[in-house]
Design a protein around this motif. Structure first.
Motif, mmCIF file in Angstrom:
data_model
loop_
_atom_site.group_PDB
_atom_site.id
_atom_site.type_symbol
_atom_site.label_atom_id
_atom_site.label_comp_id
_atom_site.label_asym_id
_atom_site.label_seq_id
_atom_site.Cartn_x
_atom_site.Cartn_y
_atom_site.Cartn_z
ATOM 1 N N VAL A 68 0.725 -1.273 -0.075
ATOM 2 C CA VAL A 68 -0.005 0.023 0.086
ATOM 3 C C VAL A 68 0.952 1.164 0.038
ATOM 4 O O VAL A 68 0.730 2.236 -0.691
ATOM 5 N N LEU A 72 0.394 3.447 -3.703
ATOM 6 C CA LEU A 72 -0.588 4.764 -3.420
ATOM 7 C C LEU A 72 0.364 5.967 -3.908
ATOM 8 O O LEU A 72 0.039 6.899 -4.510
ATOM 9 N N ILE A 75 1.243 6.220 -7.671
ATOM 10 C CA ILE A 75 0.268 7.212 -8.610
ATOM 11 C C ILE A 75 0.564 8.543 -8.865
ATOM 12 O O ILE A 75 0.500 9.230 -9.868
ATOM 13 N N TRP A 189 -7.343 7.159 -15.018
ATOM 14 C CA TRP A 189 -7.893 6.215 -13.975
ATOM 15 C C TRP A 189 -7.920 4.812 -14.699
ATOM 16 O O TRP A 189 -7.553 3.793 -14.172
ATOM 17 N N LEU A 196 -2.519 -1.218 -11.467
ATOM 18 C CA LEU A 196 -2.589 -0.742 -10.262
ATOM 19 C C LEU A 196 -2.522 -2.196 -9.332
ATOM 20 O O LEU A 196 -1.756 -2.541 -8.565
#
Length: 535
Positions: A68, A72, A75, A189, A196
């Motif tokens: 995580v 994150l 991005i 996205w 992702l």
């Protein structure tokens, strides 16, 4: 005349079958050794062991947090690197590609120099009369090291997702004046989402099987993973039964993670970043400050440990440390292992992909996927698990070898096969689809085709795969941790001995030599692969 009988197994299928059989035989021999040494009576006791449950929970928890914390921020960093052009950007992208193969102990040494109790931050805080309470040991240090390694990897993968967005889509968004949150939600996205989850699954798997990082920064029983417990059971307690049980448990967990990640993504892109054909001129002004802050924060995380390795390596003991024969002996051992493992890895990978590619061209997708999976499943057996199997197999038969070059080279080569597969898979298939009909019409086959077509077209990706495999091997510590001794030392093993003996000055020199060796070897192999690249 009688018709010529076709062979039962075509010649082009033999290389892949031989490589897959070899991989299966090696894996089964290691698993067999673990199974034989795993007492059935201890399974129930081990599964009800409170300490083992704690180790399993900690292994899963640190891997989840690492994934995580790596994905994150990646991005925002990937979006910033896509929109901005600045001096050193290509160097930063190359660094992002090299973190996967950077020696763990070098990065750990630099992290301790920066974040340790006597590190740079502690000295700056003391000069400013500020308290400094961060400890790089235990869970915080493990997470910091994992983010250092995996944030650039996640950024690289997500950046490739952004660069895959068709130029027409970006131009249409610019014409419709779509920007900000809507631009991210509607355009970026959907493409980021494709990378992702596969990136997070890959990083989770790498952190789940982390060994050298946890060994160096674990900080005691409270921060122990399954791989470290295997090492402790063999090296300190010498409990082969417990080590075998733990290795089988680790293998089962990793097998589940490999199969899960294979469902998420069929490819692991590690190639060079392609320049974007078109960029919105308005992006030069939008979010410029935020992008700059994100890039600077990433540089503050990634550069100080490497600078610390260089700065601390150039110390007053540099000359005396370089004069030690043990350092150069360890470096030569590392070089032999790296080059041997790299060549063996490339050979096995080409054998698998040659047959897999021919099956794909003949629309036998199931057979091709089985061959590819035989190479990827080695990820289910981390280096420490394979090494534990070989350790127990040798210990129960001919005894541990005095100079285990062969075992270390073989294990490191197998560990690098999945990465080499993903580097070479797409280029080899592209070459076949482009030149296969031409070669058939001209009668070019066998060694002639390999020399005239394959070698010229695949020289660069082959060099990249060889560089990755060699650097992975030269920086490995998990395998040599079990087989290393005073007569067989690699540079990472020698560095670990110096850190354990609190010879910080000598260790700094060894870390610098290891870092320079990796950088030089990586650059030389890549340069040789590009020197005769066809136009």
């Amino acid at each position: 005349m009688a018709a010529r009988r076709q062979p039962i197994i075509p010649r082009w299928l033999w290389p892949g079958l031989l490589a897959a059989t070899l991989l299966a035989a090696i894996a089964l021999s290691a698993v067999g050794a673990l199974w034989i040494n795993a007492p059935a009576a201890q399974w129930r006791d081990m599964l009800t062991d409170g300490y083992l449950r704690h180790v399993l929970r900690f292994t899963l928890w640190q891997a989840l947090l690492s994934a995580v914390l790596s994905v994150l921020p990646a991005i925002f960093l990937a979006r910033a690197l896509f929109r901005r052009r600045f001096p050193g950007r290509l160097l930063l992208l190359r660094f992002c590609a090299m973190t996967l193969v950077m020696p763990v102990l070098v990065a750990v040494f630099g992290i301790l120099d920066v974040y340790g109790r006597q590190g740079w931050l502690a000295q700056i805080s003391a000069a400013l009369h500020l308290p400094y309470g961060f400890s790089p040991y235990g869970l915080p240090g493990i997470l910091l090291a994992h983010v250092f390694f995996n944030l650039p990897l996640a950024t690289r993968l997500l950046l490739q997702g952004l660069e895959s967005i068709p130029v027409e889509h970006r131009q249409l968004a610019a014409q419709l004046n779509i920007s900000g949150w809507n631009f991210f939600r509607l355009l970026e996205w959907p493409w980021l989402r494709r990378q992702l989850l596969p990136a997070a699954a890959l990083i989770f798997m790498l952190c789940f099987a982390s060994f050298a990082t946890v060994l160096s920064l674990g900080g005691g029983p409270g921060a122990t993973t399954i791989e470290l417990a295997i090492y402790q059971a063999l090296s300190y307690d010498y409990d082969p039964g417990r080590a075998a049980l733990l290795a089988l448990l680790q293998m089962i967990c990793c097998l589940g993670l490999v199969l899960f990640s294979q469902r998420l993504a069929k490819a692991f892109p590690v190639g060079d970043t392609r320049p974007s054909a078109w960029r919105n001129p308005r992006d030069r002004h939008r979010g410029r400050i935020i992008d700059g802050i994100v890039i600077v924060m990433a540089l503050l995380l990634l550069l100080p440990p490497l600078l610390a390795v260089v700065a601390d390596g150039i110390n007053r003991d540099l000359a005396s440390a370089l004069a030690r024969p043990a350092l150069w002996s360890a470096m030569l051992t590392s070089l032999r292992i790296a080059l041997g493992a790299g060549l063996l890895c490339i050979t096995l990978t080409l054998m698998l992909l040659w047959s897999s590619r021919e099956l794909r061209l003949r629309r036998s997708l199931w057979g091709a996927q089985m061959l590819d999976l035989s190479g990827m499943l080695i990820l289910a057996m981390p280096g420490i698990v394979l090494a534990a199997g070989f350790f127990l197999l040798a210990n129960n038969s001919v005894g541990l070898p005095q100079s285990p070059y062969g075992l270390v080279i073989l294990t490191n080569a197998l560990m690098a096969v999945p990465y080499a597969l993903k580097i070479l898979e797409t280029p080899m298939l592209d070459v076949a689809e482009r030149y296969n009909r031409l070669c058939l019409s001209l009668g070019i086959r066998g060694a002639a085709r390999l020399n005239v077509v394959e070698w010229r077209a695949l020289r660069q990706p082959l060099g990249r795969a060889m560089a990755f495999a060699s650097i992975l091997s030269i920086g490995d510590f998990g395998v040599v941790a079990l087989f290393g001794n005073e007569h067989f030392r690699t540079l990472p093993y020698y560095l670990y001995q110096q850190i354990g003996a609190y010879h910080s000055q000598d260790g700094a020199v060894s870390a610098l030599v290891l870092l320079l060796l990796c950088f030089i070897l990586f650059s030389v192999i890549e340069k040789l692969s590009e020197s005769h690249d066809p136009a």
